[in-house]
Design a protein around this motif. Structure first.
Motif, mmCIF file in Angstrom:
data_model
loop_
_atom_site.group_PDB
_atom_site.id
_atom_site.type_symbol
_atom_site.label_atom_id
_atom_site.label_comp_id
_atom_site.label_asym_id
_atom_site.label_seq_id
_atom_site.Cartn_x
_atom_site.Cartn_y
_atom_site.Cartn_z
ATOM 1 N N VAL A 9 0.849 -1.193 0.000
ATOM 2 C CA VAL A 9 0.000 0.000 0.000
ATOM 3 C C VAL A 9 0.884 1.241 0.000
ATOM 4 C CG1 VAL A 9 -1.963 -1.123 1.147
ATOM 5 C CG2 VAL A 9 -0.196 -0.003 2.530
ATOM 6 N N THR A 10 0.291 2.371 -0.332
ATOM 7 C CA THR A 10 1.000 3.642 -0.376
ATOM 8 C C THR A 10 0.463 4.545 0.735
ATOM 9 O OG1 THR A 10 1.241 3.429 -2.776
ATOM 10 C CG2 THR A 10 1.531 5.638 -1.823
ATOM 11 N N PRO A 11 1.342 5.057 1.605
ATOM 12 C CA PRO A 11 0.870 5.952 2.670
ATOM 13 C C PRO A 11 0.064 7.121 2.108
ATOM 14 C CG PRO A 11 3.181 5.370 3.017
ATOM 15 C CD PRO A 11 2.799 4.858 1.651
ATOM 16 N N GLY A 12 -1.063 7.401 2.741
ATOM 17 C CA GLY A 12 -1.936 8.496 2.334
ATOM 18 C C GLY A 12 -2.977 8.116 1.291
ATOM 19 N N GLN A 13 -2.841 6.949 0.677
ATOM 20 C CA GLN A 13 -3.813 6.518 -0.336
ATOM 21 C C GLN A 13 -4.958 5.777 0.329
ATOM 22 O OE1 GLN A 13 -2.180 4.777 -3.870
ATOM 23 N NE2 GLN A 13 -4.091 3.748 -4.390
ATOM 24 N N SER A 14 -6.188 5.957 -0.205
ATOM 25 C CA SER A 14 -7.377 5.284 0.325
ATOM 26 C C SER A 14 -7.626 3.983 -0.420
ATOM 27 C CB SER A 14 -8.604 6.178 0.195
ATOM 28 O OG SER A 14 -8.492 7.277 1.060
ATOM 29 N N TYR A 15 -8.121 2.981 0.310
ATOM 30 C CA TYR A 15 -8.414 1.664 -0.239
ATOM 31 C C TYR A 15 -9.826 1.255 0.179
ATOM 32 C CZ TYR A 15 -3.425 1.628 -1.062
ATOM 33 O OH TYR A 15 -2.170 1.960 -1.495
ATOM 34 N N THR A 16 -10.500 0.527 -0.692
ATOM 35 C CA THR A 16 -11.877 0.106 -0.438
ATOM 36 C C THR A 16 -11.923 -1.075 0.520
ATOM 37 O OG1 THR A 16 -12.541 0.854 -2.629
ATOM 38 C CG2 THR A 16 -14.004 -0.721 -1.533
#
Length: 163
Positions: A86-93
């Motif tokens: 995952v990428t810090p600050g990115q939103s995931y469902t």
């Protein structure tokens, strides 16, 4: 971590050499049915996810049947996948399946069903008035992930009053 019902658990880790106690590490458990999002905290680059689908409901029978047995609902599947980048600050469902409303339990997933998903169990068979014979339990939900297991099959009825 005991999970009862449908849920998605996300355990996050820091960068290489980081641990769950490192900056940004921790665990979140989602149990409210529906679709929401999770934002990777600063320093979190990897997550481990457990997704459990919702169980199916038991079959129904008319209230006038003294021994109106019906099939039990199938259990939801459990899936896990480790080391999801995952990428810090990115939103995931995050999707948490809901219990059956008459069409089987709903699926739980992280990002999408291809990443990791526990599928919902099927409903047990219902019985009509004056109907005889065995009524089947619902099949257990399957899973998609690195590992996990199918939900248990719901119990079959014993045949009911007119058996």
């Amino acid at each position: 971590m005991p999970i009862i019902g449908s849920a998605v658990s996300i355990r996050s880790f820091g960068g290489i050499g980081g641990s769950s106690g490192a900056a940004g590490g921790g665990e979140e458990v989602f149990t409210t049915p529906g679709i929401t999002s999770w934002t990777a905290p600063a320093g979190v680059t990897t997550v481990h996810v457990v997704a459990v689908g919702a169980g199916g409901r038991g079959g129904s029978a008319p209230g006038s049947i003294t021994y109106g047995y019906a099939g039990g609902g199938g259990g939801g599947g459990l899936a896990y996948r480790n080391n999801i980048q995952v990428t810090p600050g990115q939103s995931y469902t995050v999707v948490v399946g809901s219990g059956s409303g008459g069409s089987g339990g709903k699926d739980s997933a992280f990002i999408n069903e291809q990443t990791v998903a526990g599928y919902g169990g099927q409903d047990g068979a219902s019985r009509a008035l004056n109907e005889s014979g065995l009524k089947a339990g619902g099949t257990g939900g399957e899973f998609n992930g690195l590992g996990g297991g199918n939900g248990g099959r719901g119990g079959d009825s014993t045949g009911g009053q007119y058996h």
